[in-house]
Structure formats: structure tokens, C-alpha cells
Design an enzyme around this catalytic site. Structure first.
Site, PDB file in Angstrom:
ATOM      1  N   SER A 130       0.879  -0.954   0.018  1.00 32.46           N
ATOM      2  CA  SER A 130       0.079  -0.078   0.087  1.00 32.46           C
ATOM      3  C   SER A 130       0.975   1.308   0.137  1.00 32.46           C
ATOM      4  CB  SER A 130      -0.831   0.053   1.216  1.00 32.46           C
ATOM      5  OG  SER A 130      -1.579   1.240   1.145  1.00 32.46           O
ATOM      6  N   LYS A 184      -4.800  -6.465   3.470  1.00 32.99           N
ATOM      7  CA  LYS A 184      -4.693  -5.349   2.183  1.00 32.99           C
ATOM      8  C   LYS A 184      -6.064  -4.955   1.990  1.00 32.99           C
ATOM      9  CE  LYS A 184      -3.469  -2.258  -0.397  1.00 32.99           C
ATOM     10  NZ  LYS A 184      -3.307  -2.049  -1.618  1.00 32.99           N
ATOM     11  N   HIS A 187      -7.555  -3.033   4.704  1.00 33.26           N
ATOM     12  CA  HIS A 187      -7.077  -1.740   4.686  1.00 33.26           C
ATOM     13  C   HIS A 187      -7.741  -0.741   3.585  1.00 33.26           C
ATOM     14  CE1 HIS A 187      -4.633   1.172   2.636  1.00 33.26           C
ATOM     15  NE2 HIS A 187      -3.877   1.428   3.846  1.00 33.26           N
ATOM     16  N   ASN A 188      -8.036  -1.375   2.584  1.00 34.07           N
ATOM     17  CA  ASN A 188      -8.632  -0.555   1.474  1.00 34.07           C
ATOM     18  C   ASN A 188     -10.205  -0.181   1.904  1.00 34.07           C
ATOM     19  OD1 ASN A 188      -6.352  -0.890   0.246  1.00 34.07           O
ATOM     20  ND2 ASN A 188      -7.116  -1.262  -1.714  1.00 34.07           N
ATOM     21  N   GLU A 191     -10.061   2.437   4.307  1.00 41.03           N
ATOM     22  CA  GLU A 191      -9.680   3.694   3.397  1.00 41.03           C
ATOM     23  C   GLU A 191     -11.053   4.296   3.033  1.00 41.03           C
ATOM     24  OE1 GLU A 191      -6.414   2.769   0.802  1.00 41.03           O
ATOM     25  OE2 GLU A 191      -7.730   3.850  -0.852  1.00 41.03           O
TER      26      GLU A 191
HETATM   27  P1  NAP Z   1      -0.359  -0.473 -14.209  1.00 39.63           P
HETATM   28  O1  NAP Z   1       0.371   0.759 -14.224  1.00 39.63           O
HETATM   29  O2  NAP Z   1      -1.800  -0.557 -15.141  1.00 39.63           O
HETATM   30  O3  NAP Z   1       0.545  -1.634 -14.963  1.00 39.63           O
HETATM   31  C1  NAP Z   1      -0.185  -2.986 -15.014  1.00 39.63           C
HETATM   32  C2  NAP Z   1       0.934  -3.847 -15.497  1.00 39.63           C
HETATM   33  O4  NAP Z   1       0.472  -5.345 -15.502  1.00 39.63           O
HETATM   34  C3  NAP Z   1       1.824  -3.525 -16.676  1.00 39.63           C
HETATM   35  O5  NAP Z   1       3.286  -3.911 -16.382  1.00 39.63           O
HETATM   36  C4  NAP Z   1       1.228  -4.430 -17.553  1.00 39.63           C
HETATM   37  O6  NAP Z   1       2.022  -4.920 -18.790  1.00 39.63           O
HETATM   38  C5  NAP Z   1       1.032  -5.638 -16.722  1.00 39.63           C
HETATM   39  N1  NAP Z   1       0.046  -6.481 -17.280  1.00 39.63           N
HETATM   40  C6  NAP Z   1      -1.261  -6.578 -17.511  1.00 39.63           C
HETATM   41  N2  NAP Z   1      -1.849  -7.587 -17.928  1.00 39.63           N
HETATM   42  C7  NAP Z   1      -1.002  -8.384 -18.000  1.00 39.63           C
HETATM   43  C8  NAP Z   1      -0.827  -9.892 -18.621  1.00 39.63           C
HETATM   44  N3  NAP Z   1      -1.811 -10.455 -18.929  1.00 39.63           N
HETATM   45  N4  NAP Z   1       0.023 -10.390 -18.627  1.00 39.63           N
HETATM   46  C9  NAP Z   1       1.423  -9.950 -18.361  1.00 39.63           C
HETATM   47  N5  NAP Z   1       1.510  -8.562 -17.832  1.00 39.63           N
HETATM   48  C10 NAP Z   1       0.280  -8.032 -17.636  1.00 39.63           C
HETATM   49  O7  NAP Z   1      -0.863  -1.075 -13.026  1.00 39.63           O
HETATM   50  P2  NAP Z   1      -0.262  -0.721 -11.443  1.00 39.63           P
HETATM   51  O8  NAP Z   1      -0.999   0.351 -10.848  1.00 39.63           O
HETATM   52  O9  NAP Z   1       1.093  -0.843 -11.280  1.00 39.63           O
HETATM   53  O10 NAP Z   1      -0.800  -1.907 -10.750  1.00 39.63           O
HETATM   54  C11 NAP Z   1      -0.222  -3.239 -10.598  1.00 39.63           C
HETATM   55  C12 NAP Z   1      -0.779  -3.992  -9.301  1.00 39.63           C
HETATM   56  O11 NAP Z   1      -0.600  -3.171  -8.288  1.00 39.63           O
HETATM   57  C13 NAP Z   1      -2.437  -4.260  -9.473  1.00 39.63           C
HETATM   58  O12 NAP Z   1      -2.637  -5.487  -8.890  1.00 39.63           O
HETATM   59  C14 NAP Z   1      -2.855  -2.947  -8.506  1.00 39.63           C
HETATM   60  O13 NAP Z   1      -4.252  -3.330  -8.050  1.00 39.63           O
HETATM   61  C15 NAP Z   1      -1.978  -3.186  -7.430  1.00 39.63           C
HETATM   62  N6  NAP Z   1      -1.814  -1.562  -6.695  1.00 39.63           N
HETATM   63  C16 NAP Z   1      -1.821  -0.353  -7.429  1.00 39.63           C
HETATM   64  C17 NAP Z   1      -1.593   0.486  -6.622  1.00 39.63           C
HETATM   65  C18 NAP Z   1      -1.820   1.939  -7.194  1.00 39.63           C
HETATM   66  O14 NAP Z   1      -1.854   2.709  -6.642  1.00 39.63           O
HETATM   67  N7  NAP Z   1      -1.668   2.048  -8.648  1.00 39.63           N
HETATM   68  C19 NAP Z   1      -1.601   0.677  -5.231  1.00 39.63           C
HETATM   69  C20 NAP Z   1      -1.307  -0.717  -4.641  1.00 39.63           C
HETATM   70  C21 NAP Z   1      -1.629  -1.814  -5.344  1.00 39.63           C
HETATM   71  P3  NAP Z   1       2.056  -4.214 -20.065  1.00 39.63           P
HETATM   72  O15 NAP Z   1       3.062  -3.131 -19.687  1.00 39.63           O
HETATM   73  O16 NAP Z   1       2.511  -5.140 -21.170  1.00 39.63           O
HETATM   74  O17 NAP Z   1       0.515  -3.731 -20.304  1.00 39.63           O
END
Ligand code: NAP
Length: 472
Positions: A130, A184, A187-188, A191
Site C-alpha cells: 500500500s 490489504k 486496509h482498503n 480507507e
Molecule cells: P499498471 O500501471 O496498469 O500496470 C499494469 C502492469 O501489468 C503492466 O506492467 C502490464 O504490462 C502488466 N500486465 C497487465 N496484464 C498483463 C498480462 N495479462 N500479462 C502480463 N502482464 C500484464 O498497474 P499498477 O497500478 O502498477 O498496478 C499493478 C498492481 O498493483 C495491481 O494489482 C494493482 O491493483 C496493485 N496496486 C496498485 C496501486 C496503485 O496505486 N496504482 C496501489 C497498490 C496496489 P504491459 O505493460 O505489457 O501492459
């Protein structure tokens, strides 16, 4: 070339920042992304940290670049993408290697994946991270679930990259299987409730007291110096003070009141219901986002029913003090509900979740970080046998002092037609919880009447039925 300490797949917002955080702490990290162009961009932007990063065009190259036993973080979209990545990695990994799913997985998926990998490996950890982009880059709160032995092997890296609060790192192994992702999720959920209650108080100040955003900002800034001190109150003050460069109006006034959600808040409400634990403030917050999304219907309803224009007069110092206390009371109940859900899940799945530790690793790095969580950690440390914050020695006097203010705010809002769904859910929870003689006797009678479900008597053991009169 020196082998990498850890691998990371998924260079999206979270993955890229986490990889930079790991590299900055002196660990060598091998990275891969499905769309390989993203790897090049990432390496260009990594600057001096690139010397600690091994770019890998393929999964094979990634697995070959890491020292054994190989820990690999998955930071990809939750859901099917995680299953696909596990399926692709599995043939390349040995039993003792560790896949670490650090995305926002549903803990039920984590349990399923862990069970599927139990035989033959690799090891699997479900890890809640988080703090958003900023947290991932400079120190998130990290909630680990899975095998304790696998955790021990990556603990030094997690210790180094996690947020710190007064010298303590905000990461911990919380229990086996889905424990980390469950925590987690809650937590959300908390939030959501915290944000909704803050928004409700903002609504009272805006709509009942007629304060413009610029005048509400210092109110929240002031509260951030007191017992409400938290990241969410701090950013609320900053958001309310911000101006839209295009229109010159307060930024918040040009933002459409239609909130988004990605699902983890909803999961927390669903899991609370599944476990039979009341989490009504969290549920109200999830529902409030859903209702906010019905913008067109709300506009039509306003045309039909109108909205009262409550004139509550100026927001005097007394009024502000009452609102601050009301928000504090609501917050206590929402957090108590969230922790009760975790206590119930811990019993249900045999996790032995350390509630004090959960609160402690939320004190920094994550979105709900606050001094309040330090008080919660202490309350559970002093009463580890109780899963109910409201019945801890530290919080009994706090809610006792604050709930009359919550009552006043909810009552006045109801009369004025101002929606305060999360605050009123919190108040109703407290009122029902503290009343030994409730009204479920009538519910039981009704159930027995129409379905012969039986009831317990106050004066005899066993299950009884009523001699109900027939309907005329
Ligand atoms: P993001 O910026 O949309 O990036 C998504 C990533 O996943 C990219 O590297 C994408 O690759 C990859 N991906 C998607 N589908 C795929 C597939 N079928 N096979 C292989 N790779 C794939 O997402 P993010 O915000 O970093 O989030 C990543 C995770 O962290 C999620 O589970 C999200 O819920 C969690 N999270 C996010 C936050 C936040 O604030 N953003 C906070 C905590 C947790 P490509 O480049 O090839 O599309």
C-alpha cells in the site's frame, strides 16, 4: 555479471517504482515486462540506478539472471494476468524459488494459487503493498501472507524497501496463505470509510455552513495538528486549497462528484458479510461510491424532489470542535469494524493475525497512515485477546467522550437533509452494540411465525416454538 538478488515482472506504475526502490537500497533487481518497449523506457528513466537493474526481454532471461533460490515479484494487473504469469513461470522455476504476488489480489485467489502450488512448488507469497506510486518508490507498507520460511528469505529486501515509522520498518509476515492480501483488502475498506466520512464532514461545511473550499482547507489543516492527524486529512487540506489553473476556481469545485472504485473496498464489504461481521461504515462508504456513480439519476431526482438548503449559520469554533469529535468517533467505529473483520477471518482461516502488528505496519507508507494507528497498535498489544477495538481499555474512554458529538452531527444532518451515510452507520453500530436488550426477539418471533425456525427463551434452555394465533 553479478546475479540479481530478486526479479520483478510488471513495470507499470507500481512495479517500476518498486524496482527503483529495490535498486536504490543496493539490491540487484532483474526486471521484465510483457510489452518489452516498456523495459527500454524504464531503463532510460532509471538514471544512475540502472547499474543495479538487469533488463530481461524474456521470462527465461529473467529466471536465469537471479541467484537461487529465486524470488520473483509479480506486479501485474490482479486477476487473470497473475494466473498467466504463474503458468509461464512455473516450468522455469524450482521448488524452492518464490513467486511473490504483490498486486491487489483477491485473497481467495491467493488461497487457490497457493494450494495449487503447494505440491511441487514454487513457493508462493501473497503480499499486500500500500502507498500508491509514491509509497512503492520511497517506502510502502507491506503485508505478507504465505509460508513464513519463504518470507524469511526475502525479509532483508522487504525491510530495506518498506516505509519506516520512528525507525521501525512497516512490513511484516502476518500469517499463512491469503492473510497478507486479506489484510490489504480490509486496509482498503477502512480507507473507503475514512475518505467517505471526511467527505461527509466537508459536505456539512460546504452545504450547511456555506464555506467555500478555500475556507474549509484550513479547518482540515488545523485538525491535522490534532488527534485526526493523518495522511488523508493532510491531503484533504491540500486538495481543498488547490486552484484550477484553467478556471481559477477551487480545483475541487470543478471535479465531477462521481467516484471510481477498483473493487478492493467492495471485497472488504463482501468478506465482512460472508464472515457475518458488521462492517456497516465500510459498507456505507462502498455504497456511497456506487450511488455517486449514478450521476444522471441523482440529477433527475434532484429535479423531482429538490434538495433542502439548510442554513446552519456560521461555522463557529464550537461547531468545528463538534465536527472534529464526530469525525473522530466515526473513525473509531469504522476502524473497529475493519479490525473485527480481520479478527473473524483470523479465526475462520486459522491465521492467528497479530492485530497490533497490522496497525503498526500501517503507521507509515500506506494511505490510511496516521498517529491513530499507533494508538490502535498499543490498544491491541495491551489486550491481544480482544478483537474488538471498542472494548479495549484505550478506546472505551475515547468513544465514550466522542459519540455524543457524532450523535449531534448525524441528528442535525438528518434534519437538514444532508447525507452522512458512513457517519450515521457508525453511530447506529455503536448504539446497537452498546444495547444489551435489542429488538431481535421480535425478529426471532417473526421467523418462528412464518418459518417455524424456533427461538431461545430468556428463562429456559433449548429451542422453542410459539403458539402463534392464526391470521384472520
Ligand atoms: P499498471 O500501471 O496498469 O500496470 C499494469 C502492469 O501489468 C503492466 O506492467 C502490464 O504490462 C502488466 N500486465 C497487465 N496484464 C498483463 C498480462 N495479462 N500479462 C502480463 N502482464 C500484464 O498497474 P499498477 O497500478 O502498477 O498496478 C499493478 C498492481 O498493483 C495491481 O494489482 C494493482 O491493483 C496493485 N496496486 C496498485 C496501486 C496503485 O496505486 N496504482 C496501489 C497498490 C496496489 P504491459 O505493460 O505489457 O501492459
Amino acid at each position: 555479471m553479478k546475479e540479481a538478488d530478486i526479479g520483478l515482472i510488471g513495470l507499470g506504475v507500481m512495479g517500476a517504482n518498486l524496482a527503483l526502490n529495490i535498486a536504490e537500497k543496493g539490491f540487484r533487481v532483474a526486471v521484465h515486462n510483457r510489452t518489452t518497449a516498456r523495459i527500454d523506457t524504464f531503463m532510460r528513466e532509471a538514471g544512475g540506478l540502472a547499474e543495479n537493474i538487469v533488463p530481461c526481454e524474456t521470462m527465461e532471461a529473467l529466471t536465469e539472471a537471479i541467484a537461487r533460490p529465486r524470488p520473483i515479484i509479480l506486479m501485474v494487473q490482479a486477476g487473470e494476468a497473475v494466473d498467466q504469469q504463474i503458468a509461464a513461470l512455473r516450468p522455469l522455476l524450482a521448488r524452492e524459488d518464490i513467486i511473490i504476488d504483490a498486486g491487489n489480489a483477491n485473497f481467495r485467489d491467493t488461497r487457490r494459487r497457493m494450494a495449487a502450488l503447494a505440491e511441487g512448488g514454487p513457493q508462493f507469497l501473497g503480499v499486500g503493498v500500500s502507498g500508491g506510486e509514491e509509497g512503492a518508490r520511497h517506502g510502502p507498507s507491506i503485508m505478507v501472507g504465505g509460508s513464513a520460511a519463504a518470507y524469511r528469505r526475502i525479509e532483508p529486501i522487504l525491510q530495506a524497501i518498506a516505509a519506516r515509522h520512528e525507525g521501525e520498518d512497516c512490513q511484516a509476515w502476518l500469517g499463512p496463505d491469503g492473510a497478507g492480501h486479506f489484510v490489504k483488502t480490509i486496509h482498503n475498506g477502512i480507507e473507503y470509510a475514512d475518505m467517505q466520512m471526511i467527505a461527509e464532514i466537508y459536505g456539512i461545511l460546504r452545504d450547511a455552513h456555506g464555506l467555500p473550499a478555500g475556507e474549509i482547507a484550513p479547518v482540515f489543516a488545523g485538525w491535522n495538528e490534532g488527534r485526526l492527524n493523518s495522511y488523508l486529512i493532510e491531503i484533504t487540506a491540500a486538495v481543498l486549497a488547490a486552484q484550477d489553473p484553467a478556471s481559477g476556481r477551487p480545483m475541487v469545485d470543478v471535479i465531477l462528484d462521481r467516484a471510481g472504485q477498483k473493487g478492493t473496498g467492495r471485497w472488504s464489504a463482501i468478506e465482512a458479510q460472508t464472515l457475518g461481521i458488521p462492517a456497516t461504515a465500510i459498507e456505507a462508504a462502498v455504497a456511497a461510491r456506487s450511488l455517486s456513480a449514478m450521476k444522471e439519476e441523482r440529477d433527475a431526482a434532484q429535479k423531482r424532489f429538490g434538495v433542502p438548503s439548510p442554513a446552519a449559520g456560521p461555522a463557529s469554533g464550537d461547531v468545528l470542535a463538534i465536527l472534529e469529535q464526530a469525525l473522530f468517533a466515526g473513525k473509531i467505529v469504522a476502524y473497529a469494524q475493519g479490525f473485527s473483520v480481520m479478527a473473524a477471518a483470523s479465526r475462520e482461516f486459522g491465521w492467528n493475525l497479530p492485530l497490533g502488528t497490522v496497525a503498526r505496519i500501517w503507521r507509515a507508507g500506506c494511505i490510511i497512515r496516521s498517529q491513530f494507528l499507533g494508538e490502535i497498535a498499543e490498544a491491541f498489544d495491551n489486550a491481544p485477546e480482544t478483537g474488538n477495538l471498542l472494548m479495549t481499555g484505550a478506546f472505551m474512554p475515547l468513544i465514550e467522550a466522542a459519540h455524543p458529538h457524532l450523535r449531534r452531527v448525524v441528528a442535525r444532518s438528518a434534519e437538514a437533509g444532508l447525507p452522512v451515510p458512513a457517519l450515521s452507520a457508525a453511530l447506529a453500530h455503536f448504539d446497537q452494540f452498546r444495547r444489551g436488550q435489542g429488538t431481535a426477539n421480535l425478529i426471532q418471533a417473526q421467523r418462528d411465525f412464518f418459518g417455524a425456525h424456533g427461538f431461545e427463551r430468556i428463562d429456559a434452555e433449548g429451542t422453542h416454538h410459539g403458539d402463534w394465533p392464526p391470521l384472520r
